[in-house]
Write an enzyme that holds these catalytic residues in place. Structure first.
Site, mmCIF file in Angstrom:
data_model
loop_
_atom_site.group_PDB
_atom_site.id
_atom_site.type_symbol
_atom_site.label_atom_id
_atom_site.label_comp_id
_atom_site.label_asym_id
_atom_site.label_seq_id
_atom_site.Cartn_x
_atom_site.Cartn_y
_atom_site.Cartn_z
ATOM 1 C CD GLU A 34 4.761 125.812 63.054
ATOM 2 O OE1 GLU A 34 4.519 125.205 64.114
ATOM 3 O OE2 GLU A 34 5.163 126.990 62.999
ATOM 4 C CG HIS A 83 12.386 128.667 62.084
ATOM 5 N ND1 HIS A 83 12.149 129.954 61.665
ATOM 6 C CD2 HIS A 83 11.178 128.147 62.387
ATOM 7 C CE1 HIS A 83 10.853 130.212 61.705
ATOM 8 N NE2 HIS A 83 10.232 129.129 62.145
#
Length: 218
Positions: free
Chosen positions: A95, A22
Site C-alpha cells: 500500500e 484485497h
C-alpha cells in the site's frame, strides 16, 4: 465495472498480469489503514478471496505474489492453494505510505484542504512524512515490470491495494496520474494487463468482480 474482459491481442501470447485488490476488512471505506500491521480480512473479505480463486479457475497461473500486509496475503491464499503454489511476498505491491495520515478516518480527511489536492492533483501531493503518488506509481510499475520479466509469457497474479492498482492501470492506459482517481478498484476485484515485447501494454479488464477470467487466455 469500468471495463469488461476483452479478447487478448492476436499473435504470440504476452505476459498476463492480474492485479487483485484485497478483500474487505472491518475498516474498508471508513479508515485509511495504510501500512499499519494487524488488519485482517472480514468474513465478507474472506468470501471475496475465495471467489477470486474460483474465477481464476482454468487459467494456468505461473506465480502468485502479494503485498506483505496481512489483508493481501490472506486474500492471496485461496488462489495460491488452488494453483498449487506458494504466496510470494513482493514489497513493490505494498500500500501507499500514508505517513501521518495512517489510521485516520476518511470523514476527517475529507474536511482537510489537502484532500482536494489528493482528489484532483495527486501528482503534486506527498503524504506528510510518507510517500508521494508519483513515488507510489513508479514503485508499483517497476515491480510489475520485474515480475513480468521473471515470468515472461506466463500468468502472474499480484495481490495489492486500491491506489497502487489504480496507478498501475493508469500508467498502462497512458492516463495522466492526475486523473487516476477516476478509476474504481473495488475490494476483491481483478484488473488485467497484458505485456508483449515491443508493444504498449494492453489493458484487458478493470475492476472485474463477477465473471470467470479464463477467457483472458485464448
Amino acid at each position: 465495472m469500468l471495463m469488461t474482459a476483452a479478447t487478448p491481442p492476436a499473435g504470440p501470447q504476452g505476459t498476463l498480469l492480474l492485479l487483485v485488490r484485497h478483500g474487505e476488512t472491518p475498516t474498508t471505506g471508513r479508515v485509511l489503514p495504510g501500512r499499519a500491521p494487524g488488519l485482517h480480512l472480514s468474513e465478507r473479505g474472506r468470501a471475496q478471496a475465495e471467489r477470486v480463486a474460483e474465477r481464476l479457475a482454468g487459467l494456468a497461473v505461473d506465480a502468485v505474489y502479494s503485498s506483505p500486509l496481512e489483508r493481501t496475503c490472506e486474500t492471496a491464499e485461496p488462489t495460491a492453494k488452488s494453483a498449487g503454489l506458494e504466496v510470494r511476498e513482493e514489497a513493490g505491491l505494498i500500500e501507499c505510505d500514508f505517513g501521518e495520515w495512517t489510521g485516520a478516518a476518511l470523514t476527517d480527511l475529507a474536511g482537510l484542504p489537502e484532500w482536494q489536492t489528493v482528489q484532483h492533483n495527486p501528482s503534486a501531493f506527498r503524504f506528510p512524512n510518507g510517500e508521494s503518488f508519483t513515488q507510489m506509481q513508479a514503485r508499483i510499475v517497476r515491480a510489475l515490470e520485474v515480475l513480468g520479466t521473471a515470468h515472461a509469457g506466463g500468468v502472474v497474479v499480484c495481490f495489492s491495494h486500491a491506489d497502487p492498482i489504480k496507478a498501475a492501470v493508469a500508467h498502462a492506459l497512458g492516463t495522466p496520474l492526475d486523473l487516476f482517481q477516476r478509476i474504481v478498484i473495488s475490494p476483491g476485484s481483478v484488473s488485467a494487463i497484458s505485456y508483449s515485447d515491443g508493444q504498449a501494454p494492453a489493458v484487458l479488464t478493470v475492476n472485474s468482480t463477477s465473471e470467470p477470467l479464463s477467457g483472458l487466455r485464448a
